[in-house]
Design an enzyme around this catalytic site. Structure first.
Site, PDB file in Angstrom:
ATOM      1  N   GLU A 115       8.164 -13.037  -9.993  1.00  0.00           N
ATOM      2  CA  GLU A 115       7.495 -11.748  -9.966  1.00  0.00           C
ATOM      3  C   GLU A 115       6.119 -11.821  -9.324  1.00  0.00           C
ATOM      4  O   GLU A 115       5.426 -12.829  -9.404  1.00  0.00           O
ATOM      5  CB  GLU A 115       7.359 -11.200 -11.383  1.00  0.00           C
ATOM      6  CG  GLU A 115       8.702 -10.738 -11.889  1.00  0.00           C
ATOM      7  CD  GLU A 115       8.616 -10.029 -13.218  1.00  0.00           C
ATOM      8  OE1 GLU A 115       9.597  -9.397 -13.590  1.00  0.00           O
ATOM      9  OE2 GLU A 115       7.578 -10.112 -13.869  1.00  0.00           O
ATOM     10  N   CYS A 128      -1.281 -10.698  -7.801  1.00  0.00           N
ATOM     11  CA  CYS A 128      -1.097 -11.843  -8.687  1.00  0.00           C
ATOM     12  C   CYS A 128       0.220 -12.524  -8.314  1.00  0.00           C
ATOM     13  O   CYS A 128       1.289 -11.946  -8.445  1.00  0.00           O
ATOM     14  CB  CYS A 128      -1.080 -11.339 -10.127  1.00  0.00           C
ATOM     15  SG  CYS A 128      -0.855 -12.639 -11.331  1.00  0.00           S
ATOM     16  N   CYS A 135       7.980 -22.517 -16.038  1.00  0.00           N
ATOM     17  CA  CYS A 135       6.762 -23.328 -16.113  1.00  0.00           C
ATOM     18  C   CYS A 135       7.048 -24.519 -17.023  1.00  0.00           C
ATOM     19  O   CYS A 135       7.832 -24.416 -17.968  1.00  0.00           O
ATOM     20  CB  CYS A 135       5.612 -22.498 -16.696  1.00  0.00           C
ATOM     21  SG  CYS A 135       4.004 -23.324 -16.604  1.00  0.00           S
ATOM     22  N   CYS A 139       2.464 -23.728 -23.056  1.00  0.00           N
ATOM     23  CA  CYS A 139       1.305 -23.204 -23.802  1.00  0.00           C
ATOM     24  C   CYS A 139       1.845 -22.304 -24.921  1.00  0.00           C
ATOM     25  O   CYS A 139       2.719 -21.471 -24.685  1.00  0.00           O
ATOM     26  CB  CYS A 139       0.375 -22.424 -22.872  1.00  0.00           C
ATOM     27  SG  CYS A 139      -0.302 -23.474 -21.567  1.00  0.00           S
ATOM     28  N   CYS A 142       1.931 -18.374 -24.638  1.00  0.00           N
ATOM     29  CA  CYS A 142       2.385 -17.802 -23.368  1.00  0.00           C
ATOM     30  C   CYS A 142       3.891 -17.656 -23.374  1.00  0.00           C
ATOM     31  O   CYS A 142       4.614 -18.592 -23.702  1.00  0.00           O
ATOM     32  CB  CYS A 142       1.959 -18.708 -22.208  1.00  0.00           C
ATOM     33  SG  CYS A 142       2.592 -18.154 -20.599  1.00  0.00           S
ATOM     34  N   CYS A 364       0.009 -10.699 -18.580  1.00  0.00           N
ATOM     35  CA  CYS A 364      -0.016 -12.154 -18.627  1.00  0.00           C
ATOM     36  C   CYS A 364       1.114 -12.755 -19.446  1.00  0.00           C
ATOM     37  O   CYS A 364       1.357 -12.349 -20.581  1.00  0.00           O
ATOM     38  CB  CYS A 364      -1.302 -12.619 -19.283  1.00  0.00           C
ATOM     39  SG  CYS A 364      -2.736 -12.175 -18.360  1.00  0.00           S
TER      40      CYS A 364
END
Ligand code: SAH
Length: 386
Positions: A115, A128, A135, A139, A142, A364
């Site tokens: 995205e 962005c 990933c 974290c 997240c 985010c």
């Protein structure tokens, strides 16, 4: 359509089939550095100096197919289109938030998706960009961290996010003055410093003065703290650096940003203190997610001030964007204001970032989550019916 009622979805020109059928077998030229573009021309018996003309068409004018390149001979245009492609990835979703931010879900040739989010502001706008599918960093606050790393994006797939956004905003040829797409932040999905070579190649293309021509001051790379790579970002690319700090002591940062166990705060801060080009005009940004009663006390704020002492920096306080199953809640407005106040009193800029694009899940850590969920649901369904 199953998008949130607040968002709007537009019809898009490139249907999912485009990248697959007509382009099969043709190599994309997007993302190649100039030298590789010259080599591609040599492959079809052309003189390498034409690479400059090709570059101009691809990155200054935004040409999407060779037929449009009227300064090249018809023969060359035909030979190029037999072998090569400038096709964009399929846009499998294009949503605009009530607040004006816009999100594209791009589907690449192998079916993987990433995205890109455009966040407009009064006199400019930031795109962005994602650097990986999924990933590896886990974290704990997240949502992307709950997904596994699928793969790195290549340089072309990173640059093409800008090309798609420019196509959509009608910003071709590359405008010199006021433009909507004025800034790029590498803050989408993935950890850019674990895909450095591709990210660096893409950033060099974005900065090339004969193409997209973004100044290095308008590009920000955000890292969770891959310490050995930080110096190279400053020395080789010279872009601005943002660091996802989120905690002022190792015990807490180990939990929130587990890569801290490998590169603890002392090592991170040492790398930042020697970041090439950091000064008062180009301060390092610390991102700090505000987690209720986890990292938001006045003592945390004071510890932060101690930690960064002497470093030219500013803070970006990010209200935690909750997701289903998250173990955290967002700090109260009062706690965030108190926290910002302590940083301000110590001389640091510390705006509390306004969440954008929440209605289209563009915020985010939520990128790709809906499509991922849908895919999983479809896969589960498939298993049951087989
Ligand atoms: N891997 C890079 C860039 C991607 S994340 C990095 O860690 O910097 C971009 C920013 O969003 C990071 O600061 C990240 O910590 C933050 N973020 C991730 N999930 C979030 C959430 N649910 N709420 C608020 N901020 C979040």
């Amino acid at each position: 359509m199953d998008i949130d009622a607040n968002g709007s979805e537009r019809p898009h020109a490139t249907g999912p089939a485009v990248a697959a059928s007509g382009e099969a077998g043709r190599r994309s030229l997007i993302g190649l550095p100039r030298a590789a573009l010259a080599e591609a021309l040599e492959e079809i018996g052309e003189r390498p100096f034409r690479a400059r003309q090709l570059w101009h068409w691809i990155y200054f004018r935004g040409a999407r197919d060779f037929a449009a390149m009227t300064s090249l001979s018809r023969g060359l245009r035909e030979r190029l289109s037999e072998r090569f492609s400038l096709a964009r990835p399929a846009v499998s979703r294009d949503q605009t938030s009530r607040d004006g931010s816009r999100k594209w879900l791009l589907r690449f040739a192998d079916g993987n998706e990433a995205e890109t989010v455009f966040i407009p502001e009064a006199d400019r706008g930031a795109l962005c960009i994602s650097s990986q599918v999924g990933c590896s960093l886990t974290c704990s606050f997240c949502h992307t961290g709950t997904q596994r790393l699928v793969r790195n994006l290549d340089a072309g797939e990173i640059v093409t996010q800008m090309l798609v956004a420019r196509d959509a905003c009608g910003e071709w040829p590359s405008p010199a003055g006021q433009r909507l797409l004025s800034n790029v932040v590498l803050m989408g999905m993935g950890e850019p410093l674990l895909n450095y070579d591709n990210v660096a190649a893409a950033v060099r293309i974005l900065m090339d003065p004969e193409g997209i021509n973004l100044s290095r001051r308008r590009i920000t790379l955000s890292t969770a703290g891959v310490v050995p790579m930080i110096h190279r970002v400053g020395g080789e690319l010279g872009v601005k650096l943002a660091v996802s700090l989120h905690a002022a002591n190792d015990a807490l940062r180990d939990v929130l940003v587990p890569i801290n166990r490998k590169y603890p705060l002392a090592a991170l801060m040492a790398a930042l203190r020697s970041y090439p080009g950091a000064d008062n005009a180009r301060r390092i940004t610390f991102e700090y997610v505000m987690l209720d009663q986890v990292n938001d006390t006045p003592a945390d704020a004071r510890a932060l001030v101690q930690l960064v002492r002497g470093l030219p920096c500013k803070f970006n306080l990010i209200p935690f964007n909750a997701w289903p199953g998250a173990a955290y809640a967002c700090s109260s407005d009062a706690a965030m204001a108190r926290f910002a106040g302590i940083l301000n009193a110590a001389g640091y800029t510390a705006p509390i970032r306004t969440p954008r694009g929440r209605d289209i899940l563009a915020a985010c850590g939520q990128l790709r989550s809906v499509s991922e969920r849908q895919r999983r649901a479809a896969a589960d369904h498939g298993e049951r019916t087989e």
